[in-house]
Design an enzyme around this catalytic site. Structure first.
Site, PDB file in Angstrom:
ATOM      1  N   CYS A  50       0.806  -1.227   0.000  1.00 53.42           N
ATOM      2  CA  CYS A  50       0.000   0.000   0.000  1.00 53.42           C
ATOM      3  C   CYS A  50       0.842   1.280   0.000  1.00 53.42           C
ATOM      4  O   CYS A  50       0.614   2.161  -0.848  1.00 53.42           O
ATOM      5  CB  CYS A  50      -0.984   0.040   1.142  1.00 53.42           C
ATOM      6  SG  CYS A  50      -1.444  -1.526   1.861  1.00 53.42           S
ATOM      7  N   ARG A  83       6.495 -11.185   5.796  1.00 48.92           N
ATOM      8  CA  ARG A  83       6.020 -11.044   7.177  1.00 48.92           C
ATOM      9  C   ARG A  83       6.603 -12.172   8.000  1.00 48.92           C
ATOM     10  O   ARG A  83       6.694 -13.298   7.525  1.00 48.92           O
ATOM     11  CB  ARG A  83       4.483 -11.085   7.221  1.00 48.92           C
ATOM     12  CG  ARG A  83       3.895  -9.922   6.457  1.00 48.92           C
ATOM     13  CD  ARG A  83       2.406  -9.821   6.604  1.00 48.92           C
ATOM     14  NE  ARG A  83       1.894  -8.848   5.657  1.00 48.92           N
ATOM     15  CZ  ARG A  83       0.615  -8.719   5.320  1.00 48.92           C
ATOM     16  NH1 ARG A  83      -0.280  -9.513   5.875  1.00 48.92           N
ATOM     17  NH2 ARG A  83       0.242  -7.799   4.448  1.00 48.92           N
ATOM     18  N   GLN A 113       1.080 -10.970  -3.101  1.00 45.79           N
ATOM     19  CA  GLN A 113      -0.324 -10.555  -3.132  1.00 45.79           C
ATOM     20  C   GLN A 113      -0.704 -10.097  -4.534  1.00 45.79           C
ATOM     21  O   GLN A 113       0.074  -9.417  -5.193  1.00 45.79           O
ATOM     22  CB  GLN A 113      -0.527  -9.390  -2.162  1.00 45.79           C
ATOM     23  CG  GLN A 113      -0.260  -9.755  -0.718  1.00 45.79           C
ATOM     24  CD  GLN A 113      -0.478  -8.574   0.211  1.00 45.79           C
ATOM     25  OE1 GLN A 113      -0.050  -7.468  -0.085  1.00 45.79           O
ATOM     26  NE2 GLN A 113      -1.139  -8.811   1.320  1.00 45.79           N
ATOM     27  N   ASP A 141      -2.313  -7.642  -5.492  1.00 45.27           N
ATOM     28  CA  ASP A 141      -2.743  -6.460  -4.776  1.00 45.27           C
ATOM     29  C   ASP A 141      -3.187  -5.361  -5.736  1.00 45.27           C
ATOM     30  O   ASP A 141      -2.584  -5.177  -6.787  1.00 45.27           O
ATOM     31  CB  ASP A 141      -1.548  -5.949  -3.970  1.00 45.27           C
ATOM     32  CG  ASP A 141      -1.966  -5.346  -2.649  1.00 45.27           C
ATOM     33  OD1 ASP A 141      -3.176  -5.219  -2.418  1.00 45.27           O
ATOM     34  OD2 ASP A 141      -1.067  -5.010  -1.856  1.00 45.27           O
ATOM     35  N   HIS A 180      -4.866  -1.164  -5.499  1.00 49.32           N
ATOM     36  CA  HIS A 180      -5.410  -0.042  -4.743  1.00 49.32           C
ATOM     37  C   HIS A 180      -6.170   0.831  -5.718  1.00 49.32           C
ATOM     38  O   HIS A 180      -5.610   1.286  -6.713  1.00 49.32           O
ATOM     39  CB  HIS A 180      -4.286   0.703  -4.034  1.00 49.32           C
ATOM     40  CG  HIS A 180      -3.636  -0.157  -3.001  1.00 49.32           C
ATOM     41  ND1 HIS A 180      -2.541  -0.941  -3.274  1.00 49.32           N
ATOM     42  CD2 HIS A 180      -3.996  -0.422  -1.725  1.00 49.32           C
ATOM     43  CE1 HIS A 180      -2.247  -1.636  -2.189  1.00 49.32           C
ATOM     44  NE2 HIS A 180      -3.101  -1.344  -1.236  1.00 49.32           N
ATOM     45  N   LYS A 193     -14.146  -4.443   5.814  1.00 48.02           N
ATOM     46  CA  LYS A 193     -13.703  -5.334   4.740  1.00 48.02           C
ATOM     47  C   LYS A 193     -14.843  -6.230   4.307  1.00 48.02           C
ATOM     48  O   LYS A 193     -15.783  -6.467   5.065  1.00 48.02           O
ATOM     49  CB  LYS A 193     -12.602  -6.278   5.243  1.00 48.02           C
ATOM     50  CG  LYS A 193     -11.397  -5.628   5.848  1.00 48.02           C
ATOM     51  CD  LYS A 193     -10.313  -6.674   6.133  1.00 48.02           C
ATOM     52  CE  LYS A 193     -10.690  -7.585   7.281  1.00 48.02           C
ATOM     53  NZ  LYS A 193      -9.720  -8.692   7.467  1.00 48.02           N
ATOM     54  N   HIS A 214      -8.629  -1.396  -1.066  1.00 53.47           N
ATOM     55  CA  HIS A 214      -7.588  -2.426  -1.187  1.00 53.47           C
ATOM     56  C   HIS A 214      -8.316  -3.701  -1.592  1.00 53.47           C
ATOM     57  O   HIS A 214      -9.318  -4.042  -0.961  1.00 53.47           O
ATOM     58  CB  HIS A 214      -6.905  -2.731   0.149  1.00 53.47           C
ATOM     59  CG  HIS A 214      -6.404  -1.543   0.906  1.00 53.47           C
ATOM     60  ND1 HIS A 214      -5.074  -1.389   1.206  1.00 53.47           N
ATOM     61  CD2 HIS A 214      -7.020  -0.473   1.452  1.00 53.47           C
ATOM     62  CE1 HIS A 214      -4.909  -0.278   1.911  1.00 53.47           C
ATOM     63  NE2 HIS A 214      -6.069   0.298   2.077  1.00 53.47           N
TER      64      HIS A 214
END
Lengths: 657, 657
Positions: B351, B380, B398, B400, B402, B486, B532
């Site tokens: 992000c 992580r 991910q 991912d 945005h 979410k 997201h």
């Protein structure tokens, strides 16, 4: 029988083309040049005698192989610029008599001199110094070499010249030397090994470019000096060409174009040297990656993905750590739940990960070659002063492959890697490619892994492959990597600048360190050979060079925006929209400009944006259900049906022309 | 007027379907169940009264909403397994009288009890304990609740039961409590809040699964205890089904299949939790990425690439550091050439990088929505005990995106993200998808960024989008992320296990922290909202689940090897080779098996390798220029011309059926 002792001795001079000429002993380079031609004598700057550069005025007394050095050769330029630094020093001394001089070498593009002065030089002073240098040139001063004992030279620089830095060099750096050489030009004298130009008059054009600050001997405890940079030429015309090239290079600077065309960004919030690909740049990178992936698929490469970190033990095993720790990010160190220390390294290369994949299964001679490939992002900690946009970054993505093969497959595999590299360069429009066979330095064997026998074989294989592929190459001794010889591809861009991009490397060392094996037809374990290869080298660097090479005018298949639909007036907007939709549906990256601006302005802006195709639509086009195609930097290409235009563009795109 | 005090009071009992029935005050859950039916009374385990679970024997004295709990409900299972842990303790006590008992809770799948004993339990002892448990069941012992003062309970567990750990709980953990409850079953008594089964006889089948070691109260300074795990059922049949499921899960374990099918590897030399994708696994990942990239291109997403590290200041700004530092790798710390300390974090999410891209240019309301997307690998530091192959890793990628949009575009954009997620799941054959709207916990507002008003709006928008898309959902209070609500997608795999995969998240907080703006039609600066979203969630986790869901039988478009050509004998090898080449040229991932093995063995091995298409070629096929197609797990599908076969398979592949 007695010979006539008065007879003038004759020496045999071998010229670069192999012809041998006789000259009286004591002839100079200038004499030889004059004997060949007036023009050459005029251009002659110095002489190379049996591989060593000397002054043009030095008398020759033995048979020699010689080469007359002009500004055309790298060594000729080097001498020209070295003498120019002396001429600049003389000019500064005449203008600012209290100046003291440090070091004044030639550099890749010109020269500099470090000057100690109470006066702070400003940009505008440089113009005055340039004028003085041209005046010194006009004086046609002979540049004269004198050799003397070190102690005499110390005395000279103390009493006659009052140059404390020269005295320090003589007393310190040169303390083991008996005889030193000085170069005089009128009242100015410098301590210098030479050689130098015969006269100041060779210098015809000068551009002083920059003033920066430096420390005497690079030591921040010592005196601050002012470093003045410049470049000179033997003609006004050459300077003009140089300035034009500089302006063009500035105009094409990939950092400038990268921002203007919104290709990539660098952010201090993320970190120095860590490029972020903006959507338009990401399109280019993705197209290039897809292109290579497709080609690699055809050639039997197997894509893999590996993590961006690895336990430090892995790099100790490969030998990259700690030996390359200067150019790596430091290890990430912590203690796990059980208090055990763990150290990870941001991967500086992909090889060790790929070697682990190879050794994750038993391999038979029938399985080889195995060609693992990955667009692997690696991280290296380049010095911040060396960072340069995409071209020199701390995070970059290698189009990396490791080919594991039997020794009897090696030459074939090298050839295929060369072929792929050539195909990539040709597709991208790099037509001027030099090839260097980077060999090890046998006098420095300790620098390298592996035995001399292994190196002999590897270099033989590399040469054989290069010969079989019929490529012209030159040999670079000492340019090998520590694990094996390389074939390095150096492209010249549209401005003639050289960039090392692709590489093919042979490695007999890592298979030992990672104990890589295959079972041969004899049922025994054998060692495979590894080829490391990357046609692009790094996606960042390659695209950085490509931006400068093309000045941002990318070929159609790479252009982030391939076409823009430009309706002339509002009454054709609906038709323009339908054309836009049809092109998008055909997978052509197309924009639509429905602003109420004049068509001239819309075209101008599309040209500035370097959009390859402008699809102009007016009343006439609408009536005939056609469109007009205008090409960036070319102009009108006529009318097409929408389907015809799409077919034409798709063909160009898939053909990557 | 005086009423008859003898009249039995009547209470109104509301059943789950809304019907209300009258019962005499003092009726129990069992009474109510019996009034509905014999079968229900038999299955009844406990009762839920106004939302609180109680024993089936508890008399009800007021109007109530009730639900009879059976093994079908999660709460029913929980009570069943909790009682089972008591029954196991009783069995252990009867067999090993010196045992002392710690804690014995139910868990997600069964229960455990921590036992202190001088005897070291072995695997084979578990069978004997199981037998004893079934014997206790046959005894049909009533499980009886008794409430008493804490002091009386302490006395009881000191003198009658001699259970020091229960005494410790009473004296320490429960020291503020006045009245506690005990549950008796014959001589065995446990300290327990309940509720419990009415009788030991409900337990009909038992499997004790494991013995591990634990510390009393998890404190390594305290006594070592033996933790015995088990699971029980109200019928033999259910246990059998459970065992079958366990075996099937073991057979489908993605770590096992991942190794067998050579999809990925984990190497201690690289590091725990850092999967390496082998060529066959990389094909699956690449196909999935291409599939989503293509779909995202159609929907106007803009791919970007960002580095895998970022300056720590970036994460301080986002609020991820130091608050999430427990689940992150520690920062990489060093000093640059100028002695300045630099700290970088391996990026735990993409992000912040994307937010910097957004804010790298001035954005107008006309530019929105901007949908940035990246297959971004993040790192992580999960605890090593929690790592699980691809499903729980320390490095994962991910899918991912945005989406930066105006508030008035938010609901549309959420809907599109939901639609894309549903499309992805449907294509991959996950037909059973649950949707959770993960909302914030208003009683714990401090946990979250942003004002209550912002949360109200965001949760309203999320609900509106979910309603418009017509999806069934449930609400998860307290399941929101710190920056917004979410939508979480939970799929059930072929074995009925639930996996949280895709997610769509609304974020009003980061636009503030990163000062993201756009210029509105009013010429003023406004804040965009960020969505997201990640339909796969993580490529690693998704593929891990997909392997278990499909048991490695991937659909044709994903299969690493899509077809294998199987010549029956050597005289058709040339024809088989030409078929193999034709299929490769058509882009179908095909192997050729020319070993001199019987065709039956070749087919068997291809079936084991889970290759979707076997192309069998014998003399007959050669003569008619055809091939026979055999499908994995299906069988013969008849003869096809080579071109016909290729067309058929290509259609299946591009259709992703």
């Amino acid at each position: 029988m007695s010979e006539n002792q008065e007879t003038v001795a004759v020496i045999a001079i071998t010229l670069p083309d192999g012809t041998v000429k006789s000259f009286p002993s004591g002839s100079t380079g200038l004499d030889i040049a004059l004997s060949i031609g007036r023009k050459l004598a005029q251009d002659a700057l110095a002489l190379k005698v049996n591989g060593i550069a000397v002054d043009l005025s030095k008398p020759l007394t033995a048979d020699s192989e010689i080469e007359i050095l002009t500004f055309d050769s790298p060594l000729g330029k080097d001498i020209f610029w070295h003498s120019s630094s002396h001429i600049m020093a003389q000019a500064i001394e005449e203008l600012y008599p209290d100046s003291k001089f440090g070091a004044g070498p030639s550099i890749e593009q010109g020269f500099y001199y470090d000057v100690a002065s109470t006066y702070r030089f400003r940009e505008e002073d440089l113009r005055q110094i340039e004028q003085k240098m041209l005046e010194i040139s006009k004086r046609d001063i002979q540049i004269r070499r004198e050799e003397m004992s070190r102690t005499a030279a110390i005395d000279f620089f103390k009493t006659v010249r009052n140059e404390p830095y020269k005295v320090e060099i003589l007393e310190d750096t040169l303390k083991e030397v008996e005889t030193v050489s000085l170069y005089h030009q009128e009242g100015f004298t410098d301590l210098c090994i030479g050689p130098h130009l015969p006269s100041t008059s060779k210098l015809k054009a000068v551009l002083l470019t920059n003033i920066s600050s430096s420390y005497w001997r690079g030591d921040s405890e010592r005196e601050n000096m002012q470093r003045i940079y410049g470049i000179t030429f033997p003609s006004e015309k050459m300077l003009k060409e140089h300035v034009t090239l500089l302006e063009e290079a500035k105009r094409r600077d990939h950092r400038k174009l990268g921002a203007e065309l919104q290709l990539f960004m660098l952010s201090p919030e993320v970190g120095s040297g860590l490029p972020i690909w903006l959507p338009k740049g990401a399109i280019i990178r993705n197209e290039l990656e897809s292109f290579l992936k497709e080609e690699q698929r055809k050639r039997g490469y197997l894509p893999v993905y590996t993590p961006h970190i690895g336990n430090i033990e892995l790099y100790k095993r490969s030998g990259h750590y700690p030996y390359y720790s200067e150019s790596q990010f430091p290890p990430l160190t912590y203690h796990d739940e059980n208090g055990k220390q763990e150290q990870y390294l941001l991967k500086p290369m992909n090889c060790p990960h790929h070697h682990l994949i190879y050794s994750s299964a038993l391999r038979s001679y029938r399985d080889l070659p195995i060609r693992l490939t990955e667009f692997g992002t690696v991280y290296r900690h380049e010095q911040s002063g060396e960072l340069n946009g995409l071209v020199r970054a701390r995070g970059f993505t290698q189009d990396d492959s490791h080919i594991y093969c039997r020794p009897d497959q090696l030459v074939d595999e090298i050839c295929d890697a060369i072929d792929l590299t050539q195909f990539v360069f040709a597709t991208l429009g790099f037509s001027d490619v030099q090839t260097r066979l980077s060999m090890h330095d046998p006098e420095n064997q300790a620098k390298y892994g592996g035995t001399p026998e292994v190196w002999e074989q590897a270099e033989k294989d590399v040469k054989e492959a290069a010969d079989r592929m019929g490529i012209k190459y030159f040999i670079g001794i000492g340019e090998a990597s520590f694990y094996g010889p390389k074939i390095d591809f150096i492209v010249r861009d549209a401005l003639g600048r050289k960039w090392q991009l692709g590489t093919v490397q042979v490695d007999y060392v890592m298979p030992e360190r990672f104990d890589l094996t295959y079972i041969g037809s004899d049922g025994q374990k054998h060692r495979p050979v590894v080829i490391h290869r990357a046609p692009f080298g790094s996606m960042e660097r390659f695209i950085g060079v490509l931006i400068e090479h093309t000045a941002g005018n990318f070929p159609l298949w790479l252009a982030p925006v391939q076409a823009v639909v430009l309706p002339i007036a509002e009454d054709v907007h609906d038709y323009a929209k339908s054309v836009h939709q049809a092109m998008l549906a055909a997978g052509i990256r197309t924009e639509l400009d429905t602003r109420s601006e004049k068509i001239g302005k819309k075209i101008r802006e599309a040209e500035i944006g370097k959009v390859p195709c402008m699809i102009v639509i007016g009343q006439k086009e609408q009536e005939s259900s056609e469109v007009s195609l205008r090409r960036h930097r070319i102009g009108d290409e006529g009318k097409f049906s929408v389907a015809g235009l799409i077919e034409k563009l798709q063909k160009e795109i898939t053909g990557r022309t």
